[in-house]
Write an enzyme that holds these catalytic residues in place. Structure first.
Site, PDB file in Angstrom:
ATOM      1  N   ILE A  30      27.595  47.661  44.567  1.00  0.00           N
ATOM      2  CA  ILE A  30      27.750  47.693  46.023  1.00  0.00           C
ATOM      3  C   ILE A  30      26.388  47.717  46.732  1.00  0.00           C
ATOM      4  CG2 ILE A  30      27.857  50.207  46.410  1.00  0.00           C
ATOM      5  CD1 ILE A  30      30.398  49.639  48.108  1.00  0.00           C
ATOM      6  N   VAL A  95      27.309  57.931  39.037  1.00  0.00           N
ATOM      7  CA  VAL A  95      28.755  57.775  38.857  1.00  0.00           C
ATOM      8  C   VAL A  95      29.105  58.154  37.416  1.00  0.00           C
ATOM      9  CG1 VAL A  95      30.694  56.169  38.871  1.00  0.00           C
ATOM     10  CG2 VAL A  95      28.885  55.951  40.591  1.00  0.00           C
ATOM     11  N   HIS A  99      28.653  53.024  32.471  1.00  0.00           N
ATOM     12  CA  HIS A  99      28.466  51.658  32.965  1.00  0.00           C
ATOM     13  C   HIS A  99      27.106  51.133  32.549  1.00  0.00           C
ATOM     14  CE1 HIS A  99      27.232  54.575  36.061  1.00  0.00           C
ATOM     15  NE2 HIS A  99      26.288  53.721  36.396  1.00  0.00           N
TER      16      HIS A  99
HETATM   17  P1  5GP Z   1      24.197  55.112  38.315  1.00  0.00           P
HETATM   18  O1  5GP Z   1      23.124  55.721  39.166  1.00  0.00           O
HETATM   19  O2  5GP Z   1      25.369  56.053  38.111  1.00  0.00           O
HETATM   20  O3  5GP Z   1      23.671  54.521  37.039  1.00  0.00           O
HETATM   21  O4  5GP Z   1      24.698  53.852  39.132  1.00  0.00           O
HETATM   22  C1  5GP Z   1      25.853  53.842  39.904  1.00  0.00           C
HETATM   23  C2  5GP Z   1      25.879  52.507  40.623  1.00  0.00           C
HETATM   24  O5  5GP Z   1      27.174  52.336  41.165  1.00  0.00           O
HETATM   25  C3  5GP Z   1      24.896  52.422  41.782  1.00  0.00           C
HETATM   26  O6  5GP Z   1      24.012  51.308  41.571  1.00  0.00           O
HETATM   27  C4  5GP Z   1      25.782  52.231  43.013  1.00  0.00           C
HETATM   28  O7  5GP Z   1      25.235  51.338  43.958  1.00  0.00           O
HETATM   29  C5  5GP Z   1      27.077  51.707  42.418  1.00  0.00           C
HETATM   30  N1  5GP Z   1      28.272  52.089  43.150  1.00  0.00           N
HETATM   31  C6  5GP Z   1      28.602  53.330  43.604  1.00  0.00           C
HETATM   32  N2  5GP Z   1      29.793  53.315  44.215  1.00  0.00           N
HETATM   33  C7  5GP Z   1      30.258  52.046  44.132  1.00  0.00           C
HETATM   34  C8  5GP Z   1      31.452  51.408  44.587  1.00  0.00           C
HETATM   35  O8  5GP Z   1      32.346  52.020  45.192  1.00  0.00           O
HETATM   36  N3  5GP Z   1      31.570  50.073  44.326  1.00  0.00           N
HETATM   37  C9  5GP Z   1      30.609  49.372  43.663  1.00  0.00           C
HETATM   38  N4  5GP Z   1      30.824  48.060  43.467  1.00  0.00           N
HETATM   39  N5  5GP Z   1      29.472  49.945  43.220  1.00  0.00           N
HETATM   40  C10 5GP Z   1      29.286  51.256  43.455  1.00  0.00           C
END
Ligand code: 5GP
Ligand code: ZN
Length: 113
Positions: A30, A95, A99
């Site tokens: 996003i 999150v 992923h």
């Molecule tokens: P992390 O920091 O956990 O590795 O990355 C989480 C990623 O999820 C971030 O790059 C953030 O922009 C993305 N993200 C968070 N919420 C959402 C969402 O509701 N939809 C999408 N498509 N991406 C999200």
């Protein structure tokens, strides 16, 4: 079910889904940090890398294989790309659903952080 990515898997939150099979989905981040920024996730809720067991090893291979396949489809296989998995608070994971970030389409920083 308050996990954002589980809700995307369930179709309860919209996402730009670019790949789907029985075990995996991939969708656009996003807040993309590069021309290509996709997230590849298992459909099953696994909180982080630290929660993987021996039985999950084929799944990880599958996730990486899909990431490579999507890099080809995005046209960045030759120019280069980066796969990132943040794990836990100090690892920068926001999150808590495992992923892989697929990032590319521009010259990325030499620093890992
Ligand atoms: P992390 O920091 O956990 O590795 O990355 C989480 C990623 O999820 C971030 O790059 C953030 O922009 C993305 N993200 C968070 N919420 C959402 C969402 O509701 N939809 C999408 N498509 N991406 C999200
Ligand atoms: Zn989840």
């Amino acid at each position: 079910m308050d996990c954002i990515f589980c809700q995307i898997v369930a179709g309860k939150i919209p996402a730009d889904i670019v790949y789907q099979d029985e075990e995996v989905i991939a969708f656009g981040d996003i807040h993309p940090i590069a021309p290509t920024h996709l997230l590849i996730i298992p459909q099953r809720h696994i909180p982080s890398l630290a929660h993987l067991s021996e039985e999950d090893l084929p799944l990880i291979g599958h996730l990486v294989n899909i990431a490579n396949h999507l890099a080809k489809r995005e046209g960045i296989s030759e120019s280069g790309y980066r796969l990132v998995v943040n794990c836990g608070g100090q690892g920068g994971q926001l999150v808590p659903h495992l992923h892989i970030h697929l990032i590319g389409g521009r010259r990325l920083s030499d620093e890992l952080g």
